[in-house]
Scaffold this active site. Structure first.
Site, short mmCIF file in Angstrom:
data_model
loop_
_atom_site.label_atom_id
_atom_site.label_comp_id
_atom_site.label_asym_id
_atom_site.label_seq_id
_atom_site.Cartn_x
_atom_site.Cartn_y
_atom_site.Cartn_z
N SER A 1 0.85 -1.19 0.00
CA SER A 1 0.00 0.00 0.00
C SER A 1 0.89 1.25 0.00
CB SER A 1 -0.96 -0.04 1.19
OG SER A 1 -1.98 0.91 1.05
N ASP B 1 -9.68 -3.89 -5.48
CA ASP B 1 -9.07 -3.04 -4.46
C ASP B 1 -9.62 -1.61 -4.57
OD1 ASP B 1 -7.45 -1.60 -2.74
OD2 ASP B 1 -5.59 -2.54 -3.42
N HIS C 1 -7.86 -5.01 -1.22
CA HIS C 1 -6.64 -4.43 -0.70
C HIS C 1 -5.89 -5.36 0.25
CE1 HIS C 1 -4.13 -0.90 -0.34
NE2 HIS C 1 -4.16 -0.97 0.98
#
Length: 375
Positions: A220, A306, A341
């Site tokens: 991320s 995501d 995610h």
């Protein structure tokens, strides 16, 4: 300054505060009648602490959890009046696990501007410091998130194969207080990247590994970190694992129609209305700074659903890397068609993802990823 109050819990006669300083947590017990205070003592150079739920207010018993990188999670009841600690629960470990076979250390690397960057490190006790060991270096550095030096059984698989595992507590987190966070956001975001590189060089200098024997990992916002170091210090790394990486930062933060973009301006700046913010983000946005040079092997991971880092960010980055790089690689892209995610949802699916990442890391340092751009 440099000390972050992470949490607190209140009883009739005591206040207990969880703080963090130099990435190391502390539990402070304050007697509300006398004003006296004491710390609960823990072994080890670095570890993780957290409060567990206590439903009684009129009690002297505190419940907390403790773990370190070589010690499974333990839950304790602590009597704040008598200072007696009682173990009530312990995490199960793999058969044959011996915590004494591993060493945990807290090191400090000197950043470019003189700051001391904490590094939590796990290695086998029988590992030498001759620079021959491969090393997995992970980091995050955003949103004030503190990277805890907690226990994880998955790491043992890699460490038992000769790897050193290290966490770089770079700026952008609250590992060294609120100022540590503010020094890694907005216009000061580049400190996150230079801190990570400084940690890599420090570990090389101290003999824990050597140049070209490090595999970097981040996800991320930590994937943004991976993209930045790939552009600025590619020769340090044998490989990079970029998990759902925020690598097309400038394009994403410029698109205010994306529902998550406006809140992100508090972290990165508003490049639409602020030219300085535009220039800063442009200076480090990985996709916008790919250059004609050799890159280490890169494994980019995306999730089709995501909502935080859209799947086309790593896809665009990989395409530009392949079109621009002059050597190195390979540049690999895996898009999980049923994941968001946080990766694939199943327990065994998650283990397969960990195994794939570790297999990639091992291949990077063992010459198992021979590849040419022409192929």
């Amino acid at each position: 300054d440099g000390r972050f109050i992470a949490d607190a819990t209140l009883f009739r006669h005591h206040l207990v505060v969880l703080t963090r300083e130099d990435s190391r947590p502390r539990l402070e017990v304050h007697d509300l009648k006398t004003g006296a205070a004491h710390d609960i003592a823990f072994e080890g150079e670095t570890y993780a602490l957290d409060f567990e739920t206590v439903y009684e207010f009129d009690t002297t018993l505190l419940r907390f959890s403790y773990s370190s990188m070589n010690r499974p999670a333990e839950t304790y009841d602590y009597d704040c009046a008598t200072r007696v600690r009682t173990l009530v629960k312990q995490q199960m470990t793999p058969p044959g696990f011996d915590p004494a076979a591993y060493v945990v250390r807290l090191l400090f690397a000197r950043a470019d501007d003189g700051e001391r960057v904490p590094v939590s490190l796990l290695m086998r006790r029988d590992s030498g410091l001759d620079g021959s060991a491969p090393l997995l270096l992970t980091g995050y550095g955003a949103y004030g998130y503190s990277f805890e030096a907690s226990f994880a059984t998955n790491r043992l698989s890699l460490v038992d194969r000769g790897f050193v595992y290290a966490i770089a507590h770079v700026r952008g987190g609250t590992d060294k207080g609120w100022g540590w966070y503010e020094d890694g956001k907005l216009a000061k975001k580049p400190n996150t990247f230079t801190d990570f590189i400084a940690v890599a060089r420090h570990l090389i200098g101290e003999g824990y590994t050597s140049k070209g024997r490090i595999v970097a990992h981040g996800g991320s916002a930590g994937g943004l970190l991976m993209g930045a170091i790939a552009n600025t210090a590619p020769d340090l790394f044998a490989g990079i694992i970029a998990d759902v990486p925020f690598v097309d930062a400038l394009s994403t933060i410029l698109d205010e129609t994306l529902p998550l973009t406006p809140p992100e301006w508090l972290e990165w700046g508003d490049p639409i209305r602020d030219r300085t913010a535009f220039d800063v983000i442009r200076s480090y946005s990985p996709n916008d700074n790919v250059r004609a040079q050799a890159y280490p092997a890169i494994l980019a991971l995306a999730g089709l659903t995501d909502p935080r880092v859209t799947y086309w960010e790593p896809a665009k980055w990989v395409a530009r890397l392949r079109a621009t790089m002059t050597g190195g690689g390979p540049i690999l892209l895996v898009t999980a068609m049923e994941a968001g995610h946080g990766g694939r949802p199943g327990r065994f699916d998650r283990l397969e993802e960990v195994a794939r990442n570790f297999a990639f890391a091992i291949a990077c340092v063992s010459g198992g990823l021979a590849w040419s751009k022409a192929s």
